[in-house]
Write an enzyme that holds these catalytic residues in place. Structure first.
Site, PDB file in Angstrom:
ATOM      1  N   LYS A   1      56.922  55.930  -5.975  1.00  9.99           N
ATOM      2  CA  LYS A   1      56.140  56.722  -6.919  1.00  9.99           C
ATOM      3  C   LYS A   1      56.036  58.150  -6.398  1.00  9.99           C
ATOM      4  CE  LYS A   1      55.238  53.195  -9.566  1.00  9.99           C
ATOM      5  NZ  LYS A   1      56.406  52.437  -9.128  1.00  9.99           N
ATOM      6  N   ASP A   2      55.867  59.072  -7.327  1.00  9.91           N
ATOM      7  CA  ASP A   2      55.881  60.491  -7.020  1.00  9.91           C
ATOM      8  C   ASP A   2      54.661  60.900  -6.207  1.00  9.91           C
ATOM      9  OD1 ASP A   2      56.763  63.118  -7.096  1.00  9.91           O
ATOM     10  OD2 ASP A   2      55.711  63.552  -8.954  1.00  9.91           O
TER      11      ASP A   2
END
Length: 716
Positions: free
Chosen positions: A348-349
């Protein structure tokens, strides 16, 4: 001025500026206020303060999504140069003012704050080497060089001239006809929230912090029975940091219950240590020693885990402004275990709030829950014990909640744009983050690998380049260009974990005549990233040609999937399919190509790149491309949206999982306000880019080059 101490200017400026900043940034700056120190250190503190002030100015301003300028990041993105700069300053402040707490987000591969002597996350390195590299990175991140800020400001602006645009990587088409409008994405990182969707279709939410009832789980007493000094000695023993072969802990209250708690605490907190009870001069001691040498450090003792309990503790991780690998590194250091005992379904970012499921081998839920008291920007919950770990790619997708602030579109424009996104979707392009942020795109390196042009691979990675880069990388590249001496270039590089450092170490070890082995020192995933980038580059260009040639309707010769097998659409079957069924291949030896003009376009593009489309096998097996299929147009699921009015740009516009856990009421919006925001929810399958969905709504170029053209005034 005569009679004033040298630090007065810094303290005065600090106090004045802190009053202008947001509370959380003010706290960081005030925490950075130095104690009396030697005069020679004052400039560094002033630079940290000025950098933090600049960072805050940027966050308060946001990045306006005017026509031709879009500041967006995807959940799968690599943080752009601006984010790296903010983080660098943030780390400086935090190191000064919040020792032991995690608030900044180190880039992947960099050290993170943790307990003293925590296990390094490096691959295959000895602890001493890893600590040396971490110290080198800490020194670099401390903003120690004079003139660093001025150099970064100049180089960041330079990126505008040398970065890629969407046109450069084949992103040229839209599927909708509505008129675009502007707005601000990620003015606050909390404006971009991602919830993972598991393979069973369940959306991950953090809504339960309780620990499963387990009679064999460690008690709270086990976490507090050892003193800080005893924990430090045990940790040094565990990590082989001293010559002691054992550590003896006196039992002050000599009862069987107390001895049992101490035994359990040592075994639970320090995997690899064994314990026994000894009588010494009439006193009872618990003696800790290594059970199985260095190998025990990586694997918790099997016999200390109840057989009736699943070997993996699954939990939901809520994180803010930190990417998945950085989060794993932080958790592993606080738990004193190797990062490789964690597993997850997708990365995930960083610049977002994300919620995802994590599994960890033989760490109790109680021990994990204890981290909620220690860590900032993390919450762990929804614990359960399972038999199996998680695997990459097992997720069904991600649910996004995105806020575009200060939008200029009318209600009618917004309605048209969102209806189009819901009903038609967007072209499933690979986003800009797939291709790198400097003047040497990653797809060029990938092309050279596939061509077996190893001298060019070395040159592309190591040669001087235009655009924004740290000063030490510039010096390293200049040394390489001048001397072609890998050892000399490596000496210019204080941070050795970057790709350049790994490659130079390989060249120093194997020599210039064995470039393949030298390149092999770079971790496999990083090496494959280059050739996947080339595949993505070809795919983007071919999809743009396909849409230009045939529009948004299936045509005979297009490809569709039946199960995992690609088949052609025949003339008589065209009406049975839509554009949402059509796939196109990433080039490789195990795919087929469309039976129309685009097939020849693939061949022409690869031939121009000196590659044989009929033979995509490489001499080195790792670099042989089998290929894959990717849908041309993606239609998001569960699409909803609303336009809200607000006055304060700093207020959150929806509740997060943690807000709900804390019982915060949802925000109440006025019927009118200074600003309007578009709040949108949608779900995407894995390996699709939220930036491309937002691009379709706003009709904007998502490249960093265009992002920065109207948004670097704060640096000047």
């Amino acid at each position: 001025m005569p009679g004033r101490p040298r630090g007065w200017l810094f303290r005065a400026a600090l106090a004045a500026a802190a009053a202008l900043l947001r509370p959380e940034s003010r706290a960081c700056l005030l925490a950075a206020r130095p104690a009396p120190r030697p005069r020679s250190q004052a400039p560094g503190s002033l630079k940290c303060f000025l950098g933090a002030l600049k960072m805050e100015m940027t966050e308060m301003t946001g990045v306006s999504l005017k026509r031709g300028s879009l500041a967006v990041e995807d959940n799968d993105s690599v943080a752009p140069a601006e984010e790296a700069k903010r983080q660098k300053v943030s780390e400086c402040c935090l190191t000064t003012g919040r020792a032991g707490l995690e608030n900044a987000s180190p880039r992947s591969g960099e050290n993170v704050l943790g307990p003293p002597g925590a296990v390094s996350a490096g691959e295959g390195t000895e602890n001493s080497d890893a600590r040396l590299e971490e110290e080198e990175e800490e020194e670099e991140d401390g903003l120690s060089e004079e003139g660093d800020e001025e150099e970064e400001a100049e180089s960041f602006a330079d990126m505008m001239k040398h970065g890629l645009t969407e046109l450069d990587v084949g992103i040229t088409k839209f599927v909708s006809s509505h008129q675009g409008f502007s707005g601000i994405l990620k003015e606050r990182y909390s404006d971009f929230v991602v919830h993972e969707i598991g393979k069973d279709g369940r959306v991950s939410h953090l809504d339960d912090l309780s620990v499963p009832v387990d009679e064999e789980a460690p008690s709270e007493d086990m976490l507090t029975v050892l003193t800080a000094e005893e924990k430090q000695r045990l940790e040094e023993l565990q990590l082989f940091k001293n010559k002691e072969t054992s550590v003896a802990i006196e039992v002050i209250e000599d009862t069987k219950e107390k001895r049992t708690i101490i035994h359990q605490a040592i075994k639970s907190l320090f995997p690899g240590l064994e314990t026994k009870t000894e009588d010494r001069e009439g006193k009872k001691y618990i003696v800790a020693y290594h059970a199985a040498g260095r190998k025990a450090l990586a694997n918790p003792r099997k016999h200390s885990w109840p057989k009736s309990r699943g070997s993996y503790c699954h939990f939901v991780l809520y994180k803010e402004n930190k990417d998945t690998m950085d989060a794993i590194n932080v958790l592993s250091k606080y738990l004193r275990v190797k990062p490789n005992i964690f597993s997850y379904m997708g990365t995930k970012d960083k610049r977002a709030i994300t919620v995802q499921e994590i599994a960890v081998l033989k760490i109790t839920a109680q021990r994990l829950a204890h981290l909620n008291k220690c860590l900032m920007n993390f919450k762990l919950g929804n614990f359960s014990y399972q038999k199996n770990p998680l695997k990459l790619g097992e997720l069904q997708g991600n649910q996004f909640t995105v806020v575009l602030r200060n939008i200029t579109g009318t209600d009618a424009q917004v309605q048209q744009a969102m209806n189009s996104l819901k009903e038609i979707g967007f072209i499933n392009y690979y986003g800009m983050q797939r291709f790198g942020t400097t003047a040497v795109p990653t797809y060029q390196v990938g092309r050279a690998i596939l061509q077996n042009s190893w001298a060019e691979v070395m040159d592309l990675i190591l040669k001087p380049r235009s655009g924004a880069e740290k000063g030490y990388l510039v010096k390293c590249r200049e040394e390489w260009a001048r001397t072609r001496d890998p050892a000399a270039a490596l000496r210019k590089l204080p941070v050795r974990r970057c790709v350049e450092g790994q490659l130079l170490r390989g060249l120093s070890k194997y020599g210039m005549k064995n470039m393949v082995s030298a390149f092999g020192i770079i971790p496999r995933n990083n090496r494959l990233m280059y050739i996947h980038s080339y595949q993505s580059y070809v795919w983007n260009n071919m999809v743009s040609k396909r849409i230009e040639e045939y529009g948004l309707k299936p045509v005979p010769g297009d490809l569709v999937l039946r199960g995992a097998t690609a088949t052609y659409i025949e003339e008589e079957d065209v009406d049975n399919y839509s554009i949402h069924d059509v796939v196109m291949p990433l080039p490789g030896f195990d795919v087929i190509y469309p039976k129309h003009k685009i097939s020849e376009a693939y061949r022409e593009m690869l031939t121009a790149d000196n590659l044989d489309i009929d033979n995509m096998r490489h001499k080195i097996r790792d670099y042989s491309l089998s290929g894959a299929y990717r849908k041309v147009v993606i239609r998001p699921q569960n699409v909803s949206w609303e336009v809200v009015a607000y006055d304060d740009p700093k207020i959150p516009l929806f509740n997060t999982d943690v807000d709900n856990l804390e019982g915060k009421p949802p925000p109440v919006f006025a019927s009118e306000g200074k600003y309007r925001a578009l709040k949108m929810d949608f779900a995407l399958p894995p390996s699709t880019y939220a930036t491309m969905a937002i691009r379709e709504v706003l009709k904007m170029d998502t490249s960093i080059k265009n992002q920065t053209q109207l948004n670097t005034a704060w640096l000047r």
